[in-house]
Scaffold this motif. Sequence first.
Motif, PDB file in Angstrom:
ATOM      1  N   SER A 165      10.922   1.737  -6.170  1.00  0.00           N
ATOM      2  CA  SER A 165       9.689   2.124  -6.856  1.00  0.00           C
ATOM      3  C   SER A 165       9.004   3.286  -6.156  1.00  0.00           C
ATOM      4  CB  SER A 165       8.728   0.929  -6.921  1.00  0.00           C
ATOM      5  OG  SER A 165       9.317  -0.159  -7.608  1.00  0.00           O
ATOM      6  N   LEU A 166       9.272   3.451  -4.860  1.00  0.00           N
ATOM      7  CA  LEU A 166       8.623   4.495  -4.076  1.00  0.00           C
ATOM      8  C   LEU A 166       9.287   5.854  -4.261  1.00  0.00           C
ATOM      9  CD1 LEU A 166       6.486   5.124  -1.860  1.00  0.00           C
ATOM     10  CD2 LEU A 166       8.221   4.472  -0.174  1.00  0.00           C
TER      11      LEU A 166
ATOM     12  N   THR B 133      13.005  -5.811  -1.215  1.00  0.00           N
ATOM     13  CA  THR B 133      12.913  -4.551  -0.480  1.00  0.00           C
ATOM     14  C   THR B 133      13.471  -3.396  -1.296  1.00  0.00           C
ATOM     15  OG1 THR B 133      13.288  -5.856   1.536  1.00  0.00           O
ATOM     16  CG2 THR B 133      13.328  -3.470   1.756  1.00  0.00           C
ATOM     17  N   VAL B 134      14.574  -3.641  -2.009  1.00  0.00           N
ATOM     18  CA  VAL B 134      15.139  -2.614  -2.888  1.00  0.00           C
ATOM     19  C   VAL B 134      14.135  -2.241  -3.981  1.00  0.00           C
ATOM     20  CG1 VAL B 134      16.910  -2.189  -4.647  1.00  0.00           C
ATOM     21  CG2 VAL B 134      17.546  -3.182  -2.446  1.00  0.00           C
TER      22      VAL B 134
ATOM     23  N   ASN C 163       0.817  -1.213   0.000  1.00  0.00           N
ATOM     24  CA  ASN C 163       0.000   0.000   0.000  1.00  0.00           C
ATOM     25  C   ASN C 163       0.849   1.260   0.000  1.00  0.00           C
ATOM     26  OD1 ASN C 163      -3.021  -0.402   0.099  1.00  0.00           O
ATOM     27  ND2 ASN C 163      -2.408  -1.847   1.696  1.00  0.00           N
ATOM     28  N   ILE C 164       1.991   1.217   0.677  1.00  0.00           N
ATOM     29  CA  ILE C 164       2.884   2.376   0.669  1.00  0.00           C
ATOM     30  C   ILE C 164       3.374   2.655  -0.753  1.00  0.00           C
ATOM     31  CG2 ILE C 164       5.141   3.221   1.439  1.00  0.00           C
ATOM     32  CD1 ILE C 164       4.646   1.740   4.073  1.00  0.00           C
ATOM     33  N   VAL C 165       3.723   1.610  -1.486  1.00  0.00           N
ATOM     34  CA  VAL C 165       4.192   1.782  -2.851  1.00  0.00           C
ATOM     35  C   VAL C 165       3.042   2.186  -3.778  1.00  0.00           C
ATOM     36  CG1 VAL C 165       5.189   0.587  -4.845  1.00  0.00           C
ATOM     37  CG2 VAL C 165       6.114   0.184  -2.556  1.00  0.00           C
ATOM     38  N   ARG C 166       1.907   1.551  -3.627  1.00  0.00           N
ATOM     39  CA  ARG C 166       0.743   1.829  -4.471  1.00  0.00           C
ATOM     40  C   ARG C 166       0.184   3.215  -4.235  1.00  0.00           C
ATOM     41  NH1 ARG C 166      -4.804   1.392  -3.473  1.00  0.00           N
ATOM     42  NH2 ARG C 166      -6.096   0.940  -5.290  1.00  0.00           N
TER      43      ARG C 166
ATOM     44  N   ALA D  29       3.515  -1.446 -12.739  1.00  0.00           N
ATOM     45  CA  ALA D  29       2.657  -0.349 -12.280  1.00  0.00           C
ATOM     46  C   ALA D  29       3.421   0.783 -11.617  1.00  0.00           C
ATOM     47  CB  ALA D  29       1.600  -0.892 -11.317  1.00  0.00           C
ATOM     48  N   HIS D  30       4.524   0.445 -10.935  1.00  0.00           N
ATOM     49  CA  HIS D  30       5.192   1.467 -10.124  1.00  0.00           C
ATOM     50  C   HIS D  30       6.706   1.485 -10.300  1.00  0.00           C
ATOM     51  CE1 HIS D  30       1.292   1.535  -8.103  1.00  0.00           C
ATOM     52  NE2 HIS D  30       1.421   0.246  -7.869  1.00  0.00           N
TER      53      HIS D  30
END
Length: 339
Positions: A266-267, A260-261, A136-139, A217-218
């Motif tokens: 992506s974030l 994790t990377v 959710n943090i990334v999305r 997507a990200h």
Amino acid sequence: MALTDIWFLLIAVLWTGYFVLEGFDFGVGMLLPVVGRTDNDRRVAINTIGPVWDGNEVWLIVAGGATFAAFPEWYASLFSGFYLALLLILLALILRGVAFEFRGKIDSERWRRNWDRAIVFGSLVPALLWGVAFANIVRGVPLDAQHAYTGTLLTLLNPYALLGGLATVALFGLHGAVFLALKTEGPVRERAVDVARRGGLLALVVGGAFLVWTELAHGAGWTVGAVAVAAAALAGGLWLVNRRDGWAFALTAVAIVAVTVTLFGSLYPDVLPSTIDPAYSLTTTNAASTPYTLTIMTWVAAVFTPIVLAYQGWTFWVFRRRIRPSDIPASSGVPATAR
């Protein structure tokens, strides 16, 4: 490189360390009824993480504290929006810690079975919810102009996040199985190897699907390399199980690092994207503390981080030996007939 970027990188490193180290703790806990057919087997499995599990949780405390100090806006929005999920994680971790301490206090099969269930629950719930949370943090989540979370719990239970939760459960389960193969001898090791071979394929499929979705997507472009490393490390770890246990464990750890990377890569440069309007997103710039605060934190981290790493490395070295069934002493709880 700006201090805000440095601290984003350091927080990513802290979460990576937490997932690598606590990941095999979660895996051992989840697999306890699978690899432990007898109480002695279960005690063998628990003793593999007994000296280190509480030290591994320190990475979570430091990651949370670093987020609070370096990016207070991120911390505030994250912990308010994810409050219920984080509360469940906290309660599960407390229950698991209590279970480790209390399961041997009374010499009763029923008593130990109940606490074993608590260990499984206290390992499975965080493994699942950490995947849901970071997906959710990334999305992105619904943040308004004041950076306040406007969604509900159901908002967090979207298909992408649920797949992320399943991916972390499968990945941590594999990591724990390989750790048990590395750290035990006898029936527990044999079952752990079997679980790793069977469950590893599930981790490869589910984790691969999640990473591909993340990249499409990200993804940040360069993160495709991290996805490839994760897939190769998982495949290599599966191939080396029961051949070179140490290398297999190292490769599953590399896979967790690569995952994790991928997520943090992506974030960036966001720390919590807004699905309402990109202008409302929290970034490394608008969520950060003052430069003075970040400077002090950097000096403190430079002094104490090597000390903590050295101590934890020494702990793993001291308890490096494999555990055999014969190493487990007879149950020393209060006899059932004396209660």
